[in-house]
Design a protein around this motif. Structure first.
Motif, PDB file in Angstrom:
ATOM      1  N   PRO A   1       0.823  -1.213   0.000  1.00  0.00           N
ATOM      2  CA  PRO A   1       0.000   0.000   0.000  1.00  0.00           C
ATOM      3  C   PRO A   1       0.860   1.267   0.000  1.00  0.00           C
ATOM      4  O   PRO A   1       1.965   1.291   0.542  1.00  0.00           O
ATOM      5  CB  PRO A   1      -0.791  -0.114   1.299  1.00  0.00           C
ATOM      6  CG  PRO A   1      -0.825  -1.574   1.590  1.00  0.00           C
ATOM      7  CD  PRO A   1       0.492  -2.101   1.111  1.00  0.00           C
ATOM      8  N   LEU A   2       0.349   2.302  -0.609  1.00  0.00           N
ATOM      9  CA  LEU A   2       1.088   3.560  -0.725  1.00  0.00           C
ATOM     10  C   LEU A   2       1.415   4.175   0.629  1.00  0.00           C
ATOM     11  O   LEU A   2       2.395   4.901   0.759  1.00  0.00           O
ATOM     12  CB  LEU A   2       0.281   4.554  -1.560  1.00  0.00           C
ATOM     13  CG  LEU A   2       0.039   4.142  -3.014  1.00  0.00           C
ATOM     14  CD1 LEU A   2      -0.884   5.138  -3.699  1.00  0.00           C
ATOM     15  CD2 LEU A   2       1.340   4.029  -3.760  1.00  0.00           C
ATOM     16  N   CYS A   3       0.616   3.882   1.649  1.00  0.00           N
ATOM     17  CA  CYS A   3       0.836   4.484   2.963  1.00  0.00           C
ATOM     18  C   CYS A   3       1.850   3.720   3.816  1.00  0.00           C
ATOM     19  O   CYS A   3       2.170   4.134   4.927  1.00  0.00           O
ATOM     20  CB  CYS A   3      -0.487   4.613   3.706  1.00  0.00           C
ATOM     21  SG  CYS A   3      -1.326   3.051   3.956  1.00  0.00           S
ATOM     22  N   THR A   4       2.368   2.610   3.327  1.00  0.00           N
ATOM     23  CA  THR A   4       3.344   1.825   4.086  1.00  0.00           C
ATOM     24  C   THR A   4       4.635   2.620   4.247  1.00  0.00           C
ATOM     25  O   THR A   4       5.145   3.180   3.286  1.00  0.00           O
ATOM     26  CB  THR A   4       3.654   0.498   3.358  1.00  0.00           C
ATOM     27  OG1 THR A   4       2.436  -0.190   3.132  1.00  0.00           O
ATOM     28  CG2 THR A   4       4.577  -0.369   4.186  1.00  0.00           C
ATOM     29  N   GLU A   5       5.160   2.652   5.479  1.00  0.00           N
ATOM     30  CA  GLU A   5       6.399   3.377   5.748  1.00  0.00           C
ATOM     31  C   GLU A   5       7.589   2.465   5.465  1.00  0.00           C
ATOM     32  O   GLU A   5       7.763   1.442   6.130  1.00  0.00           O
ATOM     33  CB  GLU A   5       6.430   3.872   7.187  1.00  0.00           C
ATOM     34  CG  GLU A   5       5.409   4.967   7.456  1.00  0.00           C
ATOM     35  CD  GLU A   5       5.546   5.539   8.850  1.00  0.00           C
ATOM     36  OE1 GLU A   5       6.688   5.760   9.296  1.00  0.00           O
ATOM     37  OE2 GLU A   5       4.503   5.747   9.474  1.00  0.00           O
ATOM     38  N   ILE A   6       8.396   2.870   4.483  1.00  0.00           N
ATOM     39  CA  ILE A   6       9.540   2.075   4.041  1.00  0.00           C
ATOM     40  C   ILE A   6      10.770   2.968   4.007  1.00  0.00           C
ATOM     41  O   ILE A   6      10.744   4.041   3.414  1.00  0.00           O
ATOM     42  CB  ILE A   6       9.278   1.475   2.642  1.00  0.00           C
ATOM     43  CG1 ILE A   6       8.055   0.556   2.691  1.00  0.00           C
ATOM     44  CG2 ILE A   6      10.504   0.734   2.139  1.00  0.00           C
ATOM     45  CD1 ILE A   6       7.617   0.025   1.355  1.00  0.00           C
ATOM     46  N   GLY A   7      11.851   2.486   4.622  1.00  0.00           N
ATOM     47  CA  GLY A   7      13.099   3.238   4.635  1.00  0.00           C
ATOM     48  C   GLY A   7      13.797   3.208   3.288  1.00  0.00           C
ATOM     49  O   GLY A   7      13.457   2.417   2.402  1.00  0.00           O
TER      50      GLY A   7
END
Length: 123
Positions: free
Chosen positions: A27-33
């Protein structure tokens, strides 16, 4: 304003493209480093509430998700290697510099700098 709309449209189309062509659900809202590597992009599913640290490597058929009926999703640290077919489930924390072997099931917290194989077996 127009640039924001264009960016949202681009992200939406890119997300749709990845779902259809590669079977990837992030999903676009997933926080990924920064520095995420998706090796052999096929069948990767990441829960919208999961947090992925920096410089992680994820192979095909990996699921990072919540357990039905329970709150919370995994938090993955920095420099984590996740082998093909691994399942990381529940409200857990995976430390930094961890290696998760192929087809491993992780349902418990994992400390920094270890290798996990099988079902929650730390080496």
């Amino acid at each position: 304003m127009i640039q924001k709309v264009q960016l949202l449209l681009y992200k939406g189309l890119n997300n749709y493209y990845n779902r259809i062509l590669h079977g990837i659900e992030i999903p676009l809202c997933t926080e990924i480093g920064a520095g995420l590597r998706l090796v052999h992009m096929n069948g990767i599913v990441i829960n919208k509430d999961a947090l992925i640290g920096e410089n992680c490597t994820i192979f095909q058929q990996v699921t990072i998700g919540a357990v039905q009926g329970k709150a919370g999703a995994p938090i993955i640290g920095d420099n984590v290697y996740i082998g093909a077919g691994a399942k990381i489930l529940g409200n857990i924390k995976v430390g930094n510099n961890v290696k998760i072997g192929a087809n491993t099931v992780v349902t418990k917290d994992v400390p920094d700098g270890v290798t996990v194989v099988g079902i929650n077996q730390i080496l």
